[in-house]
Structure formats: structure tokens, C-alpha cells
Design an enzyme around this catalytic site. Structure first.
Site, PDB file in Angstrom:
ATOM      1  N   VAL A 280       0.768  -1.402   0.176  1.00 59.70           N
ATOM      2  CA  VAL A 280      -0.018  -0.122   0.113  1.00 59.70           C
ATOM      3  C   VAL A 280       0.836   1.409  -0.192  1.00 59.70           C
ATOM      4  CG1 VAL A 280      -0.279   0.381   2.483  1.00 59.70           C
ATOM      5  CG2 VAL A 280      -2.163   1.115   0.703  1.00 59.70           C
ATOM      6  N   THR A 281       2.199   1.198   0.528  1.00 60.53           N
ATOM      7  CA  THR A 281       3.126   2.222   0.584  1.00 60.53           C
ATOM      8  C   THR A 281       3.552   2.581  -0.861  1.00 60.53           C
ATOM      9  OG1 THR A 281       4.701   1.165   1.348  1.00 60.53           O
ATOM     10  CG2 THR A 281       3.526   1.980   3.124  1.00 60.53           C
TER      11      THR A 281
ATOM     12  N   ARG B 195       6.642   7.848  -8.602  1.00 58.57           N
ATOM     13  CA  ARG B 195       7.716   6.590  -9.063  1.00 58.57           C
ATOM     14  C   ARG B 195       8.774   6.822  -8.410  1.00 58.57           C
ATOM     15  NH1 ARG B 195       8.072   1.383 -10.708  1.00 58.57           N
ATOM     16  NH2 ARG B 195       8.442   1.426 -13.143  1.00 58.57           N
TER      17      ARG B 195
ATOM     18  N   TYR C  22      14.419 -11.128 -10.498  1.00 56.67           N
ATOM     19  CA  TYR C  22      12.924 -10.467 -10.277  1.00 56.67           C
ATOM     20  C   TYR C  22      11.826 -11.200 -11.243  1.00 56.67           C
ATOM     21  CZ  TYR C  22       9.081  -7.054 -10.879  1.00 56.67           C
ATOM     22  OH  TYR C  22       7.791  -6.349 -10.886  1.00 56.67           O
TER      23      TYR C  22
ATOM     24  N   GLU D 286       7.939  -8.032 -17.270  1.00 58.72           N
ATOM     25  CA  GLU D 286       9.450  -8.643 -17.224  1.00 58.72           C
ATOM     26  C   GLU D 286       9.276 -10.118 -17.424  1.00 58.72           C
ATOM     27  OE1 GLU D 286      12.590  -6.945 -16.694  1.00 58.72           O
ATOM     28  OE2 GLU D 286      11.453  -5.406 -17.413  1.00 58.72           O
TER      29      GLU D 286
ATOM     30  N   ASP E 262       4.149  -8.698   7.078  1.00 62.09           N
ATOM     31  CA  ASP E 262       5.180  -8.748   6.245  1.00 62.09           C
ATOM     32  C   ASP E 262       4.843  -9.792   5.164  1.00 62.09           C
ATOM     33  OD1 ASP E 262       8.386  -7.537   6.252  1.00 62.09           O
ATOM     34  OD2 ASP E 262       7.856  -9.275   4.844  1.00 62.09           O
TER      35      ASP E 262
ATOM     36  N   HIS F 144       4.687   1.520 -15.646  1.00 58.36           N
ATOM     37  CA  HIS F 144       3.638   2.571 -15.486  1.00 58.36           C
ATOM     38  C   HIS F 144       4.510   3.479 -14.543  1.00 58.36           C
ATOM     39  CE1 HIS F 144       2.384  -1.078 -13.323  1.00 58.36           C
ATOM     40  NE2 HIS F 144       2.016  -0.327 -12.425  1.00 58.36           N
TER      41      HIS F 144
ATOM     42  N   THR G  84       3.833  -8.754 -14.299  1.00 53.13           N
ATOM     43  CA  THR G  84       4.639  -7.960 -15.042  1.00 53.13           C
ATOM     44  C   THR G  84       5.246  -8.478 -16.337  1.00 53.13           C
ATOM     45  OG1 THR G  84       6.946  -7.100 -14.878  1.00 53.13           O
ATOM     46  CG2 THR G  84       6.866  -8.835 -13.743  1.00 53.13           C
TER      47      THR G  84
ATOM     48  N   ALA H 189       6.192  -6.173  -3.383  1.00 52.95           N
ATOM     49  CA  ALA H 189       7.225  -6.872  -4.007  1.00 52.95           C
ATOM     50  C   ALA H 189       8.582  -5.889  -3.759  1.00 52.95           C
ATOM     51  CB  ALA H 189       7.049  -6.753  -5.578  1.00 52.95           C
TER      52      ALA H 189
HETATM   53  P1  NAP Z   1       7.053  -0.088  -5.374  1.00 52.18           P
HETATM   54  O1  NAP Z   1       6.566   1.477  -5.505  1.00 52.18           O
HETATM   55  O2  NAP Z   1       8.355  -0.658  -5.478  1.00 52.18           O
HETATM   56  O3  NAP Z   1       6.308  -0.572  -4.073  1.00 52.18           O
HETATM   57  C1  NAP Z   1       6.467  -1.885  -3.509  1.00 52.18           C
HETATM   58  C2  NAP Z   1       5.480  -2.139  -2.216  1.00 52.18           C
HETATM   59  O4  NAP Z   1       5.947  -3.603  -1.965  1.00 52.18           O
HETATM   60  C3  NAP Z   1       5.960  -1.098  -1.214  1.00 52.18           C
HETATM   61  O5  NAP Z   1       4.689  -0.737  -0.572  1.00 52.18           O
HETATM   62  C4  NAP Z   1       6.777  -1.980  -0.323  1.00 52.18           C
HETATM   63  O6  NAP Z   1       6.882  -1.578   1.069  1.00 52.18           O
HETATM   64  C5  NAP Z   1       6.132  -3.316  -0.483  1.00 52.18           C
HETATM   65  N1  NAP Z   1       7.045  -4.181  -0.048  1.00 52.18           N
HETATM   66  C6  NAP Z   1       8.232  -4.670  -0.526  1.00 52.18           C
HETATM   67  N2  NAP Z   1       8.541  -5.865   0.281  1.00 52.18           N
HETATM   68  C7  NAP Z   1       7.631  -6.083   1.367  1.00 52.18           C
HETATM   69  C8  NAP Z   1       7.535  -7.085   2.368  1.00 52.18           C
HETATM   70  N3  NAP Z   1       8.468  -7.973   2.490  1.00 52.18           N
HETATM   71  N4  NAP Z   1       6.440  -7.166   2.986  1.00 52.18           N
HETATM   72  C9  NAP Z   1       5.587  -6.095   2.953  1.00 52.18           C
HETATM   73  N5  NAP Z   1       5.336  -5.227   1.862  1.00 52.18           N
HETATM   74  C10 NAP Z   1       6.520  -5.215   1.009  1.00 52.18           C
HETATM   75  O7  NAP Z   1       6.233  -0.926  -6.623  1.00 52.18           O
HETATM   76  P2  NAP Z   1       5.049  -0.330  -7.595  1.00 52.18           P
HETATM   77  O8  NAP Z   1       5.556   0.331  -8.817  1.00 52.18           O
HETATM   78  O9  NAP Z   1       4.031   0.313  -6.875  1.00 52.18           O
HETATM   79  O10 NAP Z   1       4.422  -1.735  -7.974  1.00 52.18           O
HETATM   80  C11 NAP Z   1       3.535  -2.551  -7.516  1.00 52.18           C
HETATM   81  C12 NAP Z   1       3.526  -4.060  -7.906  1.00 52.18           C
HETATM   82  O11 NAP Z   1       3.404  -4.080  -9.332  1.00 52.18           O
HETATM   83  C13 NAP Z   1       4.802  -4.473  -7.498  1.00 52.18           C
HETATM   84  O12 NAP Z   1       4.571  -6.166  -7.314  1.00 52.18           O
HETATM   85  C14 NAP Z   1       5.741  -4.535  -8.836  1.00 52.18           C
HETATM   86  O13 NAP Z   1       6.598  -5.697  -9.095  1.00 52.18           O
HETATM   87  C15 NAP Z   1       4.702  -4.619  -9.782  1.00 52.18           C
HETATM   88  N6  NAP Z   1       4.624  -4.200 -11.157  1.00 52.18           N
HETATM   89  C16 NAP Z   1       4.839  -2.950 -11.271  1.00 52.18           C
HETATM   90  C17 NAP Z   1       5.223  -2.286 -12.415  1.00 52.18           C
HETATM   91  C18 NAP Z   1       5.424  -0.959 -12.769  1.00 52.18           C
HETATM   92  O14 NAP Z   1       6.054  -0.556 -13.860  1.00 52.18           O
HETATM   93  N7  NAP Z   1       5.383  -0.089 -11.798  1.00 52.18           N
HETATM   94  C19 NAP Z   1       4.962  -2.984 -13.726  1.00 52.18           C
HETATM   95  C20 NAP Z   1       4.537  -4.474 -13.510  1.00 52.18           C
HETATM   96  C21 NAP Z   1       4.539  -4.831 -12.225  1.00 52.18           C
HETATM   97  P3  NAP Z   1       7.923  -0.409   1.518  1.00 52.18           P
HETATM   98  O15 NAP Z   1       7.261   0.876   1.284  1.00 52.18           O
HETATM   99  O16 NAP Z   1       7.910  -0.767   2.974  1.00 52.18           O
HETATM  100  O17 NAP Z   1       9.143  -0.911   1.033  1.00 52.18           O
HETATM  101  O1  F7E Z   2      14.399   0.392 -16.330  1.00 53.59           O
HETATM  102  C1  F7E Z   2      17.224   1.093 -18.577  1.00 53.59           C
HETATM  103  C2  F7E Z   2      17.052  -0.236 -17.910  1.00 53.59           C
HETATM  104  O2  F7E Z   2      14.555   0.309 -13.836  1.00 53.59           O
HETATM  105  C3  F7E Z   2      13.841   0.539 -17.514  1.00 53.59           C
HETATM  106  C4  F7E Z   2       9.595  -2.028 -12.465  1.00 53.59           C
HETATM  107  O3  F7E Z   2       8.491  -1.271 -12.073  1.00 53.59           O
HETATM  108  O4  F7E Z   2       9.145  -2.190 -14.775  1.00 53.59           O
HETATM  109  C5  F7E Z   2      10.177  -1.608 -14.049  1.00 53.59           C
HETATM  110  O5  F7E Z   2      11.306  -2.585 -14.214  1.00 53.59           O
HETATM  111  C6  F7E Z   2      14.921   0.456 -18.584  1.00 53.59           C
HETATM  112  C7  F7E Z   2      15.834  -0.943 -18.234  1.00 53.59           C
HETATM  113  O6  F7E Z   2      12.410  -0.450 -15.058  1.00 53.59           O
HETATM  114  C8  F7E Z   2      19.196   3.410 -16.292  1.00 53.59           C
HETATM  115  O7  F7E Z   2      18.436  -1.090 -18.072  1.00 53.59           O
HETATM  116  C9  F7E Z   2      19.031   2.841 -18.351  1.00 53.59           C
HETATM  117  O8  F7E Z   2      16.136  -1.450 -19.626  1.00 53.59           O
HETATM  118  O9  F7E Z   2      12.839   1.963 -14.822  1.00 53.59           O
HETATM  119  P1  F7E Z   2      13.672   0.535 -14.789  1.00 53.59           P
HETATM  120  P2  F7E Z   2      12.128  -2.004 -15.532  1.00 53.59           P
HETATM  121  O10 F7E Z   2      13.647  -2.578 -15.124  1.00 53.59           O
HETATM  122  O11 F7E Z   2      11.685  -1.922 -16.699  1.00 53.59           O
HETATM  123  C10 F7E Z   2       8.540  -3.498 -14.902  1.00 53.59           C
HETATM  124  C11 F7E Z   2       7.423  -3.927 -15.698  1.00 53.59           C
HETATM  125  C12 F7E Z   2       8.630  -4.029 -13.577  1.00 53.59           C
HETATM  126  O12 F7E Z   2       7.735  -5.191 -13.337  1.00 53.59           O
HETATM  127  C13 F7E Z   2       9.512  -3.696 -12.416  1.00 53.59           C
HETATM  128  O13 F7E Z   2       8.865  -3.897 -11.176  1.00 53.59           O
HETATM  129  O14 F7E Z   2      15.978   1.540 -18.538  1.00 53.59           O
HETATM  130  N1  F7E Z   2      18.053   2.165 -17.950  1.00 53.59           N
HETATM  131  N2  F7E Z   2      19.556   3.597 -17.659  1.00 53.59           N
HETATM  132  C14 F7E Z   2      18.117   2.348 -16.440  1.00 53.59           C
HETATM  133  N3  F7E Z   2      17.152   2.026 -15.566  1.00 53.59           N
HETATM  134  C15 F7E Z   2      17.487   2.517 -14.423  1.00 53.59           C
HETATM  135  N4  F7E Z   2      16.592   2.022 -13.139  1.00 53.59           N
HETATM  136  N5  F7E Z   2      18.452   3.397 -14.019  1.00 53.59           N
HETATM  137  C16 F7E Z   2      19.209   3.884 -15.147  1.00 53.59           C
HETATM  138  O15 F7E Z   2      20.223   4.744 -14.821  1.00 53.59           O
END
Ligand code: NAP
Ligand code: F7E
Length: 376
Positions: A10-11, A187, A152, A130, A59, A182, A128, A83
């Protein structure tokens, strides 16, 4: 009767938007938080203390805490968003990532079964893009084979399959949303989009000289997180439990994201060199602020650092959201890429200016304290 939702994560970015979305729909919202030595609840601070919003310590690595909490809250819907979500970090902490992102999903499913809620409680799993990893086709849809390409992604693949298994074995309403990247003003600051928008704002305000990035050629399908949380809800309101790809269907490179972000910060970039030697150079400056801070045409403001290269990188993600459009009635183009970059930069321009003002106040307070011994 109001429905009750339990949100893990939720955070996080998505958890905070989903909470707002469900509260507006009249839900009773419960969220899982974990203890931290510093304040990490910035994204939900505005919701704390409001009616119908409740926080509980638990947790994802602690089965007992999850079983007890699910039994106490008795949710109609669980959104499993918690996550370790950073791909690069998963190479440094692979076991922790597997515990939370893979086994954590199993713990949620078993918590529901232990409390005999499998017939009434629907579960959304944050899956995801990924999973497609070293992609086997472009664009990727619900039928594209998976090829995870990081610790991951491998952990999330277990989550995807265990959700499917419990759906088939126990007839549970559990689904995965296969969400493509997203982003938003909320973010995390080490994901590439936010790292870029914050750096562009800082460079435009003379607070940073250069932004170091990894793979500039990487291609992503970037959407707006606020639009995507609606889909999580829609997936659980669908008449049958199914998995959905959620994406915009539009692809851009990291370089394109950076070019547009700097443009909105008043700095036009041109790119020179290749791979590790590539640089983003100031071509023109359209903001008096940046000029006043000493930024000049010809300055290098983006450079490549191998520190941000990954052992294996996912480089060609493009989603096909046809099924979500057709069956959920969701509009993948609600917020365009251009609007997303603009709103993130506008937010960070204000944030950097405000942080600066806050730092100034702290400096004045500290100076006064040192001079007069007055604790402010
Ligand atoms: P985020 O901002 O990194 O948030 C992750 C959340 O998980 C935080 O609230 C974190 O809590 C909590 N968490 C981590 N470890 C935990 C544990 N051991 N027990 C309880 N809570 C825990 O991620 P998000 O971008 O909102 O993404 C939400 C979900 O969608 C994730 O599962 C991510 O992998 C997935 N996802 C994200 C994207 C994207 O582009 N954003 C795309 C595809 C899938 P703390 O605040 O305490 O660290
Ligand atoms: O990287 C490249 C990096 O860390 C995107 C998570 O929400 O989306 C996220 O994962 C791309 C990669 O996101 C930097 O190599 C270049 O190819 O923003 P990112 P991610 O790895 O796509 C997916 C869907 C999830 O599920 C995950 O939870 O950008 N890149 N230069 C970089 N990435 C980072 N972080 N930092 C750089 O300096």
C-alpha cells in the site's frame, strides 16, 4: 454493503493510487505496512487518519502475520502489490526477491485458504511484462511465451504460475494483471523515468551537473500508473477469473524519454557518440533559470555509466492491450506518453524548487541554533 479490500504494497506507487481509487468507490481499504526506522509513508500520508482507510503491520515473508491479518480483515478482494520491485536490485538480493515476490504470493493464497475464504475472496496478482524478458515476439500479448531475464522476473514467473495453479486446483477467483511499465509523480526515484525527470529538473535549476544512465537504447511501453490501477479493479470485476496484458501499445527508448524530459525542463538536447561514449549535449536553452545558473550550450548533461548496465537486460517491451480494451472496456490511451513525461517534469520542477526552499529554512534554523542555542 461496502466491499472490503486488502492491499499489500500500500505504501508503493501503485498501492497509493489504488487506495485512492477504491476509497472513491466506497470500499473499506486495509493496507499492509512494515516497520521502518525512517518515514516511508509519504505516498499515503494524505490518506492516514481518514475514515475507511486502515493500516496493519505484516510482512510478505511472515506467513503467520498474513494468516492472522486475512482472518481479521476478511477481505472480499486482495490486491497483492507488495514486491521487491527493482530489477537491478534483484541481481544484488536474489534470495530476498524470491522470498517476497515468489513465495510471498503462495503465502497470500494459503492465508486465504487457511481462513476458508477461497469461495468469497478474489485475488489480484501484480504480474509484469518482465516475464517476456528476452522477448520471443513483438508486441507481447497474453499468448506470448515467457522468457524471464532477471532474478526479479523469475520470481514473478513463480507468482504468475502459482496464481494459475490455485485458480485451477481450488477454483479460486485469482488473476494476474501483466502490467507493462507504468510511471507517475510517485514513481520510485531510482527507476529510469523518475531518475530522468528529477535530474532534468535539478540540472535546469543548477542543482546537478550531469545525469548518468545505463542502456539508452532500451525500449519500453510506458503508461501512467493512475490509469493502470483502474485495470486492477476491472480485472477483479470481470465475470470470469482471467489474466490480462495492460499496456499502451506505444513504445519509446530511454533516450527519447530523456530528450522529451529535458525539453519540458527548458533544455534541448542533441546526442553525440555511441554506446558507452554517447552523450546528451545542450543544443539550446529555453529557460532563463538554467542560464542564470550557468548552464551553457555545449555542456554535457547526460552521460553513460556502465554502473547502470544489467547482467541481462530486457530491451524490447511493447504490449498489445487488445484483450483489456475488448473485455474490460479499458482505454489504454487515457494519458499519452507526451502527457506522462510533461506531468512528471512539471511535478519535479516544483519539487526541486520546494526542496531547495526547505533546505534553506533548515540552514537558517541550524545557523540560528548554532548562534543562539535556540532549538527550532
Ligand atoms: P513499489 O513502489 O516498489 O512498491 C512496492 C511495495 O511493496 C511497497 O509498498 C513496499 O513496502 C512493499 N513491500 C516490499 N517488500 C515487502 C515485504 N516484505 N512485506 C510487505 N510489503 C513489502 O512498486 P510499484 O511500482 O507500486 O509496483 C507494484 C507492484 O506491481 C509490484 O509487485 C511490482 O513488482 C509490480 N509491477 C510494477 C510495474 C511498474 O511499472 N510499476 C509493472 C509491472 C508490475 P515499503 O514501502 O515498506 O518498501
Ligand atoms: O528500467 C534502462 C534499464 O528500472 C527500464 C519495474 O517497475 O518495470 C520496472 O522495471 C529500462 C531498463 O524499470 C538506467 O536497463 C538505463 O532496460 O525503470 P527501470 P524496469 O527494469 O523496466 C517492470 C515492468 C517491473 O515489473 C518492475 O517492477 O531502463 N536504464 N539507464 C536504466 N534503468 C535504471 N533504473 N536506471 C538507469 O540509470
Amino acid at each position: 454493503m461496502a466491499k472490503t479490500a486488502l492491499i499489500t504494497g500500500v505504501t508503493g506507487q501503485d498501492g497509493s493510487y489504488l487506495s485512492e481509487f477504491l476509497l472513491a468507490k466506497g470500499y473499506e481499504v486495509h493496507g499492509i505496512i512494515r516497520r521502518s526506522s525512517v518515514d516511508y509513508r509519504e505516498r499515503i500520508a494524505h490518506l492516514e487518519g481518514t475514515p475507511h482507510f486502515h493500516l496493519h503491520y505484516a510482512d510478505m515473508s511472515d506467513s503467520m502475520s498474513l494468516v492472522k491479518l486475512v482472518g481479521k480483515v476478511m477481505p472480499d478482494e486482495i490486491y497483492n502489490l507488495a514486491a521487491q520491485s527493482h530489477v537491478q536490485v534483484s541481481f544484488d538480493a536474489p534470495e530476498f526477491t524470491a522470498d517476497v515476490d515468489a513465495v510471498g504470493v503462495l503465502r497470500i493464497l494459503e492465508a486465504v485458504r487457511t481462513n476458508h475464504l477461497e469461495k468469497t475472496c478474489k485475488i489480484y496478482q501484480a504480474s509484469t511484462s518482465e516475464l517476456y524478458g528476452k522477448v520471443e515476439e513483438v508486441p507481447q500479448s497474453e499468448t506470448t511465451p515467457f522468457h524471464p531475464y532477471s532474478p526479479y522476473a523469475v520470481a514473478k514467473l513463480y507468482g504468475f504460475w502459482i496464481i494459475k495453479e490455485y485458480r485451477e486446483a481450488y477454483n479460486m477467483f485469482c488473476c494476474s494483471g501483466i502490467l507493462f511499465n507504468h510511471e507517475s509523480e510517485r514513481r520510485g526515484e531510482t527507476f529510469v523515468t523518475r531518475k530522468i525527470t528529477l535530474a532534468a529538473a535539478r540540472i535546469a535549476q543548477g542543482k546537478q551537473n550531469c545525469l548518468y544512465l545505463g542502456n539508452l537504447d532500451s525500449l519500453r511501453d510506458w503508461g501512467y500508473a493512475k490509469d493502470y490501477v483502474e485495470c486492477m479493479w476491472l480485472i477483479l470485476q470481470h465475470n470470469t477469473p482471467e489474466d490480462f496484458v495492460i499496456a499502451t501499445g506505444v513504445q519509446h527508448s530511454v533516450r527519447e524519454f530523456a530528450t522529451l524530459a529535458f525539453h519540458h525542463a527548458g533544455i534541448e538536447l542533441r546526442w553525440e557518440g555511441e554506446e558507452i561514449n554517447e552523450k546528451g549535449i545542450v543544443a539550446s536553452i529555453n529557460t532563463a533559470l538554467a542560464q542564470a545558473e550557468g548552464l551553457k550550450v555545449g555542456d554535457t548533461v547526460v552521460a553513460v555509466s556502465p554502473d547502470f548496465y544489467r547482467p541481462t537486460d530486457v530491451v524490447n517491451l511493447l504490449g498489445d492491450p487488445s484483450k483489456a480494451k475488448r473485455e474490460l472496456g479499458w482505454n489504454p490511451q487515457t494519458t499519452s506518453f507526451e502527457q506522462l513525461v510533461e506531468l512528471m517534469v512539471a511535478h519535479d520542477m516544483k519539487k526541486v524548487a520546494a526542496d531547495d526552499a526547505a533546505a534553506e529554512i533548515r540552514k537558517v534554523n541550524l545557523a540560528e541554533y548554532l548562534e543562539k542555542g535556540v532549538d527550532k
